[in-house]
Write a protein that holds these residues in place. Structure first.
Motif, PDB file in Angstrom:
ATOM      1  N   ASP A 117       0.785  -1.197  -0.065  1.00 46.41           N
ATOM      2  CA  ASP A 117      -0.174  -0.057   0.097  1.00 46.41           C
ATOM      3  C   ASP A 117       0.817   1.261   0.179  1.00 46.41           C
ATOM      4  N   LYS A 119       2.332   4.126  -1.387  1.00 47.60           N
ATOM      5  CA  LYS A 119       1.754   5.265  -2.223  1.00 47.60           C
ATOM      6  C   LYS A 119       3.037   5.692  -3.317  1.00 47.60           C
ATOM      7  N   ASP A 120       4.237   5.820  -2.705  1.00 45.00           N
ATOM      8  CA  ASP A 120       5.197   6.046  -3.469  1.00 45.00           C
ATOM      9  C   ASP A 120       5.777   5.013  -4.441  1.00 45.00           C
ATOM     10  N   HIS A 122       3.474   2.992  -5.849  1.00 46.99           N
ATOM     11  CA  HIS A 122       2.476   3.179  -6.870  1.00 46.99           C
ATOM     12  C   HIS A 122       2.496   4.131  -7.918  1.00 46.99           C
ATOM     13  N   LYS A 123       3.063   5.270  -7.284  1.00 45.47           N
ATOM     14  CA  LYS A 123       3.129   6.522  -8.086  1.00 45.47           C
ATOM     15  C   LYS A 123       4.596   6.282  -9.130  1.00 45.47           C
ATOM     16  N   ASN A 163      -4.661  -4.273  -3.224  1.00 44.78           N
ATOM     17  CA  ASN A 163      -3.614  -2.979  -3.634  1.00 44.78           C
ATOM     18  C   ASN A 163      -3.369  -3.186  -4.896  1.00 44.78           C
ATOM     19  N   VAL A 167      -4.431  -0.139  -7.948  1.00 47.26           N
ATOM     20  CA  VAL A 167      -3.146   0.326  -8.988  1.00 47.26           C
ATOM     21  C   VAL A 167      -3.426   0.093 -10.415  1.00 47.26           C
TER      22      VAL A 167
END
Length: 307
Positions: A117, A119-120, A122-123, A163, A167
């Motif tokens: 999870d 976020k970086d 996924h980014k 997750n 994404v």
């Protein structure tokens, strides 16, 4: 054959020494092989025929086309220079060859990325997908390989699956306007990729159904799934509406068809009967070295092709 080494070696073997020649060389024809095009759309990779064609990728493309192949697969296309990408695309267009998959992002071989999870993580993935849109446009590709990465050691599998789905939905929205497709590849955990999250056809099918986008489909690698689950034709049949791309390699050894236990004659006959018109990526090695080994690859596909 480890996938990371496979990608590295194919890129190194096709470094552009020269970029100037577009002429067709008469000595590039495959000896003792028909120039008739194959019935199914098999896609070799750079380096597979370099003993016949030399290291220049343009000459390798010419050799592939002269031998009857109608497509190219290049996992490392994203890592090539823009100049190389454009040069390859121009020659493929001239030869009337299709572009197969390239790997769209940095795969989490050692650390979780899409399963987390974070976020970086996924980014970064989504940024790479955006960059891969540009690559796809330059080389006239439709499909790009996505591997969700390593299992998360501290999250239950359903949380990891959620997750990944989250994404991938975001990635699909990036790809949909361009008509591009990310294909999820289940990898075998027993021989080549222990610890990877995505391993089975049914798992990829569930994820694609949850994402619910024409830009998220399955890459069915016959070699991996023979090791992971077997039951090849029934599993392909069941997941057919979500399978957009196929790769092959025999087992054991991950070399050309007829060198292992998989009945590729029957499998290719099944695909032809299903009306499969997509690309079949030849993501495998040559069972023998030198020109003899390259000729054996061509002859194996001739023997198994249903045409």
């Amino acid at each position: 054959m480890d996938r990371r080494d496979f990608i590295k070696n194919t890129l190194l073997s096709t470094t552009f020494a020269t970029l100037g020649s577009f002429s067709v060389f008469s000595d590039l024809s495959a000896p003792n092989s028909s120039s008739q095009r194959f019935t199914l759309n098999y896609a070799p990779h750079f380096g597979m025929f370099e003993k016949h064609a030399g290291k220049d990728p343009i000459k390798q493309l010419q050799f592939m086309a002269d031998t009857g192949f109608k497509a190219l697969e290049d996992n490392s296309m994203r890592d090539r220079s823009i100049k190389e990408q454009k040069h390859i695309a121009k020659e493929m267009k001239r030869l009337n060859m299709d572009m197969g998959v390239f790997v769209a992002h940095s795969i989490g071989w050692e650390e979780p990325n899409l399963t987390t999870d974070d976020k970086d993580a996924h980014k970064k993935f989504l940024e790479e997908i955006r960059a891969s849109v540009d690559v796809a446009k330059r080389v006239n590709a439709t499909w790009m390989t996505v591997v969700p990465g390593r299992l998360h050691p501290r999250l239950e599998l359903p949380y990891q699956t959620a997750n990944v789905i989250e994404v991938l939905k975001k990635a699909a929205k990036i790809l949909e306007p361009h008509g591009l497709v990310m294909v999820l590849e289940p990898l075998n955990p027993l021989r080549d990729h222990p610890g990877q999250f995505l391993t089975k056809t049914s798992q990829a099918y569930e994820i694609c159904k949850a994402v619910g986008s024409p830009s998220c489909k399955i890459l069915y690698d016959v070699y991996h799934q023979q090791i992971t689950e077997g039951n090849l034709i029934p599993n392909i049949e069941y997941a057919w509406d979500e399978i957009a791309y196929i790769q092959v390699g025999d087992n054991p050894g991950r070399n050309e068809p007829t060198t292992g236990e998989i009945n590729y004659r029957n499998l290719f006959k099944f695909l032809a009967k299903k009306g499969y018109e997509g690309i079949i990526g030849m993501e495998h090695g040559n069972s023998m070295a030198g020109k003899k080994g390259e000729q054996a690859v061509i002859e194996a596909y001739r023997a198994c092709d249903p045409g």
